[in-house]
Design a protein around this motif. Structure first.
Motif, PDB file in Angstrom:
ATOM      1  N   LEU A  51       0.840  -1.193   0.000  1.00 60.44           N
ATOM      2  CA  LEU A  51       0.000   0.000   0.000  1.00 60.44           C
ATOM      3  C   LEU A  51       0.878   1.247   0.000  1.00 60.44           C
ATOM      4  N   GLU A  52       1.927   1.253   0.822  1.00 61.55           N
ATOM      5  CA  GLU A  52       2.842   2.386   0.859  1.00 61.55           C
ATOM      6  C   GLU A  52       3.524   2.564  -0.486  1.00 61.55           C
ATOM      7  N   ILE A  53       3.878   1.485  -1.151  1.00 59.73           N
ATOM      8  CA  ILE A  53       4.501   1.558  -2.475  1.00 59.73           C
ATOM      9  C   ILE A  53       3.521   2.151  -3.472  1.00 59.73           C
ATOM     10  N   GLN A  54       2.263   1.731  -3.413  1.00 59.35           N
ATOM     11  CA  GLN A  54       1.268   2.275  -4.328  1.00 59.35           C
ATOM     12  C   GLN A  54       1.101   3.763  -4.110  1.00 59.35           C
ATOM     13  N   ILE A  55       1.058   4.211  -2.878  1.00 54.84           N
ATOM     14  CA  ILE A  55       0.910   5.636  -2.599  1.00 54.84           C
ATOM     15  C   ILE A  55       2.128   6.389  -3.113  1.00 54.84           C
ATOM     16  N   SER A  56       3.329   5.882  -2.866  1.00 55.07           N
ATOM     17  CA  SER A  56       4.510   6.595  -3.336  1.00 55.07           C
ATOM     18  C   SER A  56       4.572   6.608  -4.863  1.00 55.07           C
ATOM     19  N   GLU A  57       4.077   5.556  -5.529  1.00 56.07           N
ATOM     20  CA  GLU A  57       4.031   5.567  -6.989  1.00 56.07           C
ATOM     21  C   GLU A  57       3.071   6.634  -7.486  1.00 56.07           C
ATOM     22  N   LEU A  58       1.929   6.801  -6.806  1.00 59.72           N
ATOM     23  CA  LEU A  58       0.986   7.860  -7.185  1.00 59.72           C
ATOM     24  C   LEU A  58       1.598   9.233  -6.966  1.00 59.72           C
ATOM     25  N   GLU A  59       2.285   9.409  -5.835  1.00 55.09           N
ATOM     26  CA  GLU A  59       2.939  10.691  -5.571  1.00 55.09           C
ATOM     27  C   GLU A  59       3.998  10.987  -6.625  1.00 55.09           C
ATOM     28  N   ARG A  60       4.766   9.963  -7.021  1.00 56.94           N
ATOM     29  CA  ARG A  60       5.790  10.144  -8.042  1.00 56.94           C
ATOM     30  C   ARG A  60       5.145  10.499  -9.379  1.00 56.94           C
ATOM     31  N   ALA A  61       4.025   9.848  -9.711  1.00 57.34           N
ATOM     32  CA  ALA A  61       3.322  10.143 -10.961  1.00 57.34           C
ATOM     33  C   ALA A  61       2.828  11.584 -10.954  1.00 57.34           C
ATOM     34  N   ASP A  62       2.276  12.050  -9.826  1.00 56.52           N
ATOM     35  CA  ASP A  62       1.830  13.439  -9.733  1.00 56.52           C
ATOM     36  C   ASP A  62       3.009  14.398  -9.853  1.00 56.52           C
ATOM     37  N   THR A  63       4.137  14.058  -9.250  1.00 58.48           N
ATOM     38  CA  THR A  63       5.323  14.904  -9.329  1.00 58.48           C
ATOM     39  C   THR A  63       5.812  15.007 -10.764  1.00 58.48           C
ATOM     40  N   GLU A  64       5.839  13.888 -11.484  1.00 60.37           N
ATOM     41  CA  GLU A  64       6.254  13.898 -12.888  1.00 60.37           C
ATOM     42  C   GLU A  64       5.268  14.683 -13.741  1.00 60.37           C
ATOM     43  N   ALA A  65       3.972  14.497 -13.498  1.00 62.77           N
ATOM     44  CA  ALA A  65       2.951  15.226 -14.250  1.00 62.77           C
ATOM     45  C   ALA A  65       3.048  16.720 -13.969  1.00 62.77           C
ATOM     46  N   GLU A  66       3.278  17.063 -12.715  1.00 60.02           N
ATOM     47  CA  GLU A  66       3.418  18.480 -12.375  1.00 60.02           C
ATOM     48  C   GLU A  66       4.622  19.087 -13.088  1.00 60.02           C
ATOM     49  N   ALA A  67       5.729  18.355 -13.132  1.00 58.69           N
ATOM     50  CA  ALA A  67       6.920  18.854 -13.827  1.00 58.69           C
ATOM     51  C   ALA A  67       6.627  19.054 -15.318  1.00 58.69           C
ATOM     52  N   GLU A  68       5.910  18.111 -15.935  1.00 61.34           N
ATOM     53  CA  GLU A  68       5.553  18.240 -17.356  1.00 61.34           C
ATOM     54  C   GLU A  68       4.690  19.475 -17.590  1.00 61.34           C
ATOM     55  N   LEU A  69       3.684  19.652 -16.758  1.00 57.57           N
ATOM     56  CA  LEU A  69       2.790  20.805 -16.928  1.00 57.57           C
ATOM     57  C   LEU A  69       3.523  22.116 -16.673  1.00 57.57           C
ATOM     58  N   ARG A  70       4.346  22.156 -15.661  1.00 53.95           N
ATOM     59  CA  ARG A  70       5.122  23.382 -15.399  1.00 53.95           C
ATOM     60  C   ARG A  70       6.016  23.716 -16.595  1.00 53.95           C
ATOM     61  N   GLN A  71       6.602  22.713 -17.202  1.00 54.57           N
ATOM     62  CA  GLN A  71       7.449  22.929 -18.377  1.00 54.57           C
ATOM     63  C   GLN A  71       6.644  23.533 -19.528  1.00 54.57           C
ATOM     64  N   ILE A  72       5.451  22.990 -19.771  1.00 55.87           N
ATOM     65  CA  ILE A  72       4.583  23.520 -20.835  1.00 55.87           C
ATOM     66  C   ILE A  72       4.285  24.993 -20.586  1.00 55.87           C
ATOM     67  N   PHE A  73       3.900  25.326 -19.353  1.00 59.00           N
ATOM     68  CA  PHE A  73       3.507  26.704 -19.065  1.00 59.00           C
ATOM     69  C   PHE A  73       4.698  27.646 -18.974  1.00 59.00           C
ATOM     70  N   GLU A  74       5.887  27.144 -18.648  1.00 51.00           N
ATOM     71  CA  GLU A  74       7.095  27.974 -18.712  1.00 51.00           C
ATOM     72  C   GLU A  74       7.439  28.302 -20.164  1.00 51.00           C
ATOM     73  N   GLU A  75       7.235  27.341 -21.059  1.00 50.48           N
ATOM     74  CA  GLU A  75       7.524  27.556 -22.481  1.00 50.48           C
ATOM     75  C   GLU A  75       6.432  28.363 -23.185  1.00 50.48           C
ATOM     76  N   TYR A  76       5.239  28.417 -22.584  1.00 49.01           N
ATOM     77  CA  TYR A  76       4.077  29.040 -23.215  1.00 49.01           C
ATOM     78  C   TYR A  76       4.343  30.502 -23.595  1.00 49.01           C
ATOM     79  N   GLY A  77       4.826  31.296 -22.635  1.00 46.56           N
ATOM     80  CA  GLY A  77       5.097  32.714 -22.891  1.00 46.56           C
ATOM     81  C   GLY A  77       6.127  32.929 -23.984  1.00 46.56           C
ATOM     82  N   PRO A  78       7.311  32.319 -23.876  1.00 49.48           N
ATOM     83  CA  PRO A  78       8.302  32.479 -24.944  1.00 49.48           C
ATOM     84  C   PRO A  78       7.800  31.983 -26.302  1.00 49.48           C
TER      85      PRO A  78
END
Length: 168
Positions: free
Chosen positions: A36-63
């Protein structure tokens, strides 16, 4: 008197059996916890990766908007993308790109993310867009963006420019 001792003995044995079963139950459930702890940490890691992807898109958006990068917007805006302007106009992706291409040179855009909230394969991104016309004049406004993950990539489904425009 013997009946009383028998009853006390039975009560003590029942109590000890209950304590033993409870202890055993806790040991077994602790052993089952790591998956269960592994599943939660995998979800947290997936959210962290998704957040990084979205932040990258929006950082590139203005330029990308500054340099009128059509390919960027065709990649990050979904085909059914809708932009809702501060004046209440709705524009499709094609109309948004055509409008961007018609802008004159000299406007510099920057977009900074305030928050990202995930809802399964969707996300709500709030950000602040800044348009600079020269060293002294700029306009900024908050945006609300709905994003969706399709085929392993995040795309912006809709963007709403909110009414709180501030001029600098």
């Amino acid at each position: 008197m013997r009946r009383m001792l028998v009853r006390v003995a039975i009560a003590c044995l029942t109590f000890l059996a209950g304590v033993c079963l409870t202890t055993f139950s806790h040991l077994v459930s602790r052993r089952a916890s790591p998956p269960l702890e592994i599943q939660i940490s995998e979800l947290e890691r997936a959210d962290t990766e998704a957040e990084a992807e979205l932040r990258q898109i929006f950082e590139e958006y203005g330029p990308a908007q500054t340099r009128h990068d059509v390919a960027f917007f065709e990649r990050v805006e979904a085909e059914e993308f809708m932009l809702f302007s501060q004046q209440g106009q709705a524009m499709t992706r094609t109309q948004d790109i055509e409008w961007m291409k018609s802008e004159g040179p000299g406007i510099t855009y920057q977009n900074s993310v305030h928050s990202i909230k995930f809802y399964g394969n969707s996300a709500v991104v709030t950000s602040q867009m800044i348009a600079r016309f020269d060293e002294t004049a700029s306009v900024s406004w908050p945006t609300l963006n709905i994003c969706v993950k399709r085929n392993g990539h995040w795309q912006i489904l809709s963007s709403t420019n909110l009414d709180h425009v501030s001029q600098h």
